[in-house]
Design a protein around this motif. Structure first.
Motif, PDB file in Angstrom:
ATOM      1  N   PRO A 220       0.961  -1.171  -0.060  1.00  0.00           N
ATOM      2  CA  PRO A 220       0.056   0.033  -0.132  1.00  0.00           C
ATOM      3  C   PRO A 220       0.809   1.418  -0.093  1.00  0.00           C
ATOM      4  N   PRO A 221       0.230   2.405  -0.347  1.00  0.00           N
ATOM      5  CA  PRO A 221       0.909   3.729  -0.579  1.00  0.00           C
ATOM      6  C   PRO A 221       1.392   4.100   0.690  1.00  0.00           C
ATOM      7  N   ILE A 222       2.693   5.058   1.028  1.00  0.00           N
ATOM      8  CA  ILE A 222       3.100   5.399   2.253  1.00  0.00           C
ATOM      9  C   ILE A 222       2.955   6.836   2.218  1.00  0.00           C
ATOM     10  N   ALA A 223       3.681   7.430   1.401  1.00  0.00           N
ATOM     11  CA  ALA A 223       3.409   8.894   1.205  1.00  0.00           C
ATOM     12  C   ALA A 223       2.332   9.537   0.978  1.00  0.00           C
ATOM     13  N   PRO A 224       1.931  10.911   1.533  1.00  0.00           N
ATOM     14  CA  PRO A 224       0.504  11.155   1.651  1.00  0.00           C
ATOM     15  C   PRO A 224       0.355  11.694   0.198  1.00  0.00           C
ATOM     16  N   ASN A 225       1.223  12.012  -0.608  1.00  0.00           N
ATOM     17  CA  ASN A 225       0.860  12.170  -2.005  1.00  0.00           C
ATOM     18  C   ASN A 225       1.011  11.108  -3.079  1.00  0.00           C
ATOM     19  N   GLN A 226       0.945   9.688  -2.416  1.00  0.00           N
ATOM     20  CA  GLN A 226       0.789   8.647  -3.237  1.00  0.00           C
ATOM     21  C   GLN A 226      -0.210   7.854  -2.675  1.00  0.00           C
ATOM     22  N   ASN A 228      -3.109   7.310  -3.858  1.00  0.00           N
ATOM     23  CA  ASN A 228      -4.185   6.673  -4.952  1.00  0.00           C
ATOM     24  C   ASN A 228      -3.269   5.812  -5.685  1.00  0.00           C
ATOM     25  N   TYR A 229      -2.147   5.083  -5.207  1.00  0.00           N
ATOM     26  CA  TYR A 229      -1.705   4.183  -5.967  1.00  0.00           C
ATOM     27  C   TYR A 229      -0.511   3.284  -5.131  1.00  0.00           C
ATOM     28  N   GLY A 230      -0.261   2.032  -5.479  1.00  0.00           N
ATOM     29  CA  GLY A 230       0.667   1.312  -4.639  1.00  0.00           C
ATOM     30  C   GLY A 230       1.590   0.514  -5.556  1.00  0.00           C
ATOM     31  N   GLU A 231       2.429  -0.550  -5.135  1.00  0.00           N
ATOM     32  CA  GLU A 231       3.195  -1.381  -5.768  1.00  0.00           C
ATOM     33  C   GLU A 231       2.955  -2.716  -5.634  1.00  0.00           C
ATOM     34  N   ILE A 232       3.006  -3.751  -6.555  1.00  0.00           N
ATOM     35  CA  ILE A 232       2.639  -5.090  -6.503  1.00  0.00           C
ATOM     36  C   ILE A 232       3.796  -5.947  -6.627  1.00  0.00           C
ATOM     37  N   HIS A 233       4.482  -6.726  -5.634  1.00  0.00           N
ATOM     38  CA  HIS A 233       5.358  -7.552  -5.618  1.00  0.00           C
ATOM     39  C   HIS A 233       5.203  -8.877  -5.968  1.00  0.00           C
ATOM     40  N   VAL A 234       6.064  -9.506  -7.039  1.00  0.00           N
ATOM     41  CA  VAL A 234       5.769 -10.652  -7.523  1.00  0.00           C
ATOM     42  C   VAL A 234       6.723 -11.767  -6.635  1.00  0.00           C
ATOM     43  N   ARG A 235       6.306 -12.748  -5.530  1.00  0.00           N
ATOM     44  CA  ARG A 235       6.883 -13.481  -4.823  1.00  0.00           C
ATOM     45  C   ARG A 235       7.107 -14.890  -5.368  1.00  0.00           C
ATOM     46  N   GLY A 236       8.257 -15.627  -5.182  1.00  0.00           N
ATOM     47  CA  GLY A 236       8.267 -17.115  -5.615  1.00  0.00           C
ATOM     48  C   GLY A 236       8.354 -17.880  -4.365  1.00  0.00           C
ATOM     49  N   TYR A 366       3.717   1.325 -10.749  1.00  0.00           N
ATOM     50  CA  TYR A 366       2.606   1.974  -9.961  1.00  0.00           C
ATOM     51  C   TYR A 366       1.223   1.447 -10.455  1.00  0.00           C
ATOM     52  N   TRP A 367       0.304   0.938  -9.389  1.00  0.00           N
ATOM     53  CA  TRP A 367      -0.939   0.700  -9.731  1.00  0.00           C
ATOM     54  C   TRP A 367      -1.936   1.378  -8.846  1.00  0.00           C
ATOM     55  N   ASN A 368      -3.009   1.858  -9.697  1.00  0.00           N
ATOM     56  CA  ASN A 368      -4.042   2.625  -9.259  1.00  0.00           C
ATOM     57  C   ASN A 368      -5.061   1.952  -8.155  1.00  0.00           C
ATOM     58  N   LEU A 369      -5.533   2.763  -7.075  1.00  0.00           N
ATOM     59  CA  LEU A 369      -6.456   1.777  -5.933  1.00  0.00           C
ATOM     60  C   LEU A 369      -7.910   2.007  -6.663  1.00  0.00           C
ATOM     61  N   SER A 370      -8.590   1.200  -6.565  1.00  0.00           N
ATOM     62  CA  SER A 370     -10.030   1.207  -6.734  1.00  0.00           C
ATOM     63  C   SER A 370     -10.870   0.767  -5.712  1.00  0.00           C
ATOM     64  N   PHE A 371     -11.719   1.536  -5.168  1.00  0.00           N
ATOM     65  CA  PHE A 371     -12.604   1.320  -4.313  1.00  0.00           C
ATOM     66  C   PHE A 371     -14.099   1.440  -4.707  1.00  0.00           C
ATOM     67  N   HIS A 480      -5.584   0.452   7.238  1.00  0.00           N
ATOM     68  CA  HIS A 480      -4.621   1.336   6.727  1.00  0.00           C
ATOM     69  C   HIS A 480      -4.961   2.659   6.137  1.00  0.00           C
ATOM     70  N   PHE A 481      -6.017   2.421   5.544  1.00  0.00           N
ATOM     71  CA  PHE A 481      -6.751   3.563   4.462  1.00  0.00           C
ATOM     72  C   PHE A 481      -7.602   4.238   5.345  1.00  0.00           C
ATOM     73  N   ARG A 482      -8.228   3.824   6.215  1.00  0.00           N
ATOM     74  CA  ARG A 482      -9.053   4.584   7.294  1.00  0.00           C
ATOM     75  C   ARG A 482      -8.296   5.685   8.307  1.00  0.00           C
ATOM     76  N   LEU A 483      -6.799   5.433   8.349  1.00  0.00           N
ATOM     77  CA  LEU A 483      -6.279   6.125   9.434  1.00  0.00           C
ATOM     78  C   LEU A 483      -5.395   7.256   8.801  1.00  0.00           C
ATOM     79  N   VAL A 484      -5.254   6.990   7.366  1.00  0.00           N
ATOM     80  CA  VAL A 484      -4.066   7.672   6.623  1.00  0.00           C
ATOM     81  C   VAL A 484      -4.589   9.244   6.646  1.00  0.00           C
ATOM     82  N   GLU A 485      -3.997  10.072   6.061  1.00  0.00           N
ATOM     83  CA  GLU A 485      -4.394  11.416   5.790  1.00  0.00           C
ATOM     84  C   GLU A 485      -5.261  11.554   4.691  1.00  0.00           C
TER      85      GLU A 485
END
Length: 559
Positions: A220-226, A228-236, A366-371, A480-485
């Motif tokens: 999930p995003p960490i910075a306040p200006n980010q 609306n999007y996050g990253e997706i890691h591919v794990r093996g 970077y992937w956009n978040l959809s609610f 996480h998304f309820r408590l962020v700015e």
């Protein structure tokens, strides 16, 4: 001699520092007459300084034998004084010429920003002409309801065809090396029952996952200006993260049978994990190419069953599809691949099929978040507490219709239908439930315009789901998304002044033309109301439960 040169330098430095151009007060300009007067005063001061220096040099002669040397020195100092005096005047003239050029260039290239801001201060929703309650009721009953009669029939066809297409996609994919596609989820204005503008486009999302033993881990995003999007890691299986059950502290005597290291599957080297180059980040552009290729293969397997054409309407969107029948009728819909965030109804989407007001990510990782799933559920659950035949969706439909018509006149702006929907969602939590009864349509529509105007003037419209303290607990979004700015959807207006001015101008034009547009469409209604119980496609008819397409093929609604 040295003291004289020091005084000359001090005069020059003082003149430059005190010049009104280099250090103006509050950015104000100085009249040319004042500048000329200041230059004359500086010239007189320089002459007085010259006389004092000459007297000082004349009294410094102490002996007769140094008289000749003193005379030559005086002559040399006099020439130096004349040189510095000329240089001072040249500096003043150069500064004055530069000042004139600077002011002229500013006047010709920079717009008067203060005047632009003041141009909208006199505008307000309070004094704008607004359609009467009777006109709004006639317009909604005779135009919007007539237009939305096609919604149910379009949704039924799209859902049935999408299921058939995704089933064919699974059959052409290799389960050991290709991504696994799940069932589609319906989202957007068509399924929230407020879309009115044509073409009627259905939006569906399709979650997908990599083949075992790989898995996605969403960051999930960490910075306040980010936010609306996050990253997706591919794990093996060889990642340091190990068994996901380690975090639960099973104990020494407990064994995880699901993630037993002795039961690891063999890693297949031919798996295309759709990552960005030289990284383990899932890339949006790679996903788009994979999904378009898979849709093309799936259509090739089932195209013989249908007598219509299926094409991509937008190549820069993964699943923007267009069905065209032989009669010329066209049905468009979007199928977008998404990645689920943990066990929630929040999804990471590669490309928004429609402009929903979110800023597009600057990088492919970077992937956009959809609610969208949460928003649809909130509207459905909240409607149960509203009066029968409430006007909340009617207000959104009318406002979206006016926005669409104004955009066709003045061109697109920074205001989107998603912003209008966000305004309605905020008002639903601030107004009492009985205020949304059908007879209050005019008052609530005016409230939406007032709230939108306030947000535009403040350049601040908060996202409804991210960092909203008024959000009911029943929505159950990730903590996480309820408590962020809070996330400002109008952040682009702060960064782009031209876009803001264009959007504000378009808003007041839309408000001014609202009464005229509604009156026009109230008296010039489209002819013919289709039967609500059937949907006639080229080559056949259908009832509520099935669609008979050309060639006798029937698609039943499985939703």
């Amino acid at each position: 001699m040295q003291a004289g040169i020091f005084k000359v330098c001090l005069v020059v430095i003082t003149a430059i520092v005190n010049h009104p151009l280099l250090f103006p007060n509050n950015g104000s300009t100085v009249p040319e007459e004042v500048i000329a007067q200041k230059l004359k005063e500086r010239e007189e001061n320089l002459k007085l300084q010259q006389l004092e220096l000459e007297q000082l040099l004349s009294h410094s002669e102490t002996t007769q034998e140094d008289e000749t040397n003193a005379d030559s020195k005086t002559t040399e100092d006099g020439s130096l004084w004349d040189f510095w005096s000329v240089m001072s005047m040249i500096i003043f003239l150069m500064i004055e010429v530069w000042r004139q050029d600077f002011l002229d260039s500013n006047n010709s290239h920079e717009p008067p920003k203060e005047e632009d801001d003041l141009a909208f201060i006199g505008s307000s929703c309070h004094g704008a002409p607004f359609p009467s309650k009777a006109k709004l009721a006639i317009f909604h009953d005779q135009y919007i309801r007539t237009t939305t009669n096609d919604v149910a029939r379009t949704k039924e066809f799209v859902e049935g065809f999408a299921d058939d297409l995704l089933e064919a996609l699974r059959s052409v994919c290799n389960r050991d090396t290709d991504m696994e596609v799940e069932d589609s989820i319906c989202i957007g204005s068509m399924y929230e029952n407020w879309r009115v503008n044509k073409p009627l486009i259905c939006d569906l999302i399709v979650p997908f996952a990599p083949p075992e033993p790989y898995h996605f881990r969403c960051q999930p995003p960490i910075a306040p200006n980010q936010q609306n999007y996050g990253e997706i890691h591919v794990r093996g299986p060889d990642d340091e993260s190990g068994c996901v059950c380690d975090k639960k502290k099973l104990g020494e005597d407990m064994l995880c049978l699901l993630h037993n290291p002795n039961n690891k599957k063999k890693v297949i080297k031919d798996v295309n994990l759709l990552c960005a180059k030289n990284s383990n980040h899932l890339a949006t552009d790679q996903v788009m190419k994979w999904f378009q290729r898979s849709i093309t293969k799936a259509w090739g397997r089932i195209s013989h069953k249908y007598e219509f054409e299926l094409t991509f309407s937008h190549l820069d969107s993964p699943g923007a599809l267009r069905v065209k029948f032989k009669s010329g009728k066209v049905i468009s819909f979007n199928i977008s691949p998404v990645v689920q965030y943990e066990d929630s109804d929040l999804y990471f989407i590669s490309h928004f099929p429609n402009n929903n007001g979110s800023e597009e990510a600057s990088s492919s990782i970077y992937w956009n978040l959809s609610f969208a799933v949460y928003e649809r559920r909130f509207l459905k659950e909240f409607a149960k507490s509203l009066p029968d035949s409430s006007c909340h969706l009617s207000c959104l439909q009318i406002m979206t219709f006016l926005h669409s018509k104004q955009s066709h006149l003045t061109g697109p702006s920074g205001l989107t239908s998603y912003h209008l929907k966000t305004v309605l969602l905020h008002l639903l939590l601030t107004r009492a439930c009985y205020d949304w009864c059908n007879v209050m349509l005019e008052e609530r529509l005016r409230d939406m315009f007032k709230h939108l105007e306030k947000c535009l003037l403040e350049k601040k419209l908060q996202h409804f789901m991210i960092g909203n303290p008024k959000l009911p607990n029943s929505v159950n979004i990730p903590e996480h998304f309820r408590l962020v700015e809070p996330l400002n959807l109008f952040r682009s207006f702060v960064l782009n002044r031209d876009l803001y001015q264009k959007t504000l101008s378009m808003f007041y034009e839309m408000l001014k033309n609202a009464s005229v547009v509604i009156n026009e469409y109230s008296f010039h209604l489209p002819g013919g109301t289709p039967n609500k119980n059937s949907f006639h496609l080229p080559g056949g008819t259908a009832n509520k439960n099935s669609f008979h397409l050309p060639g006798g093929t029937s698609i039943k609604n499985s939703h």
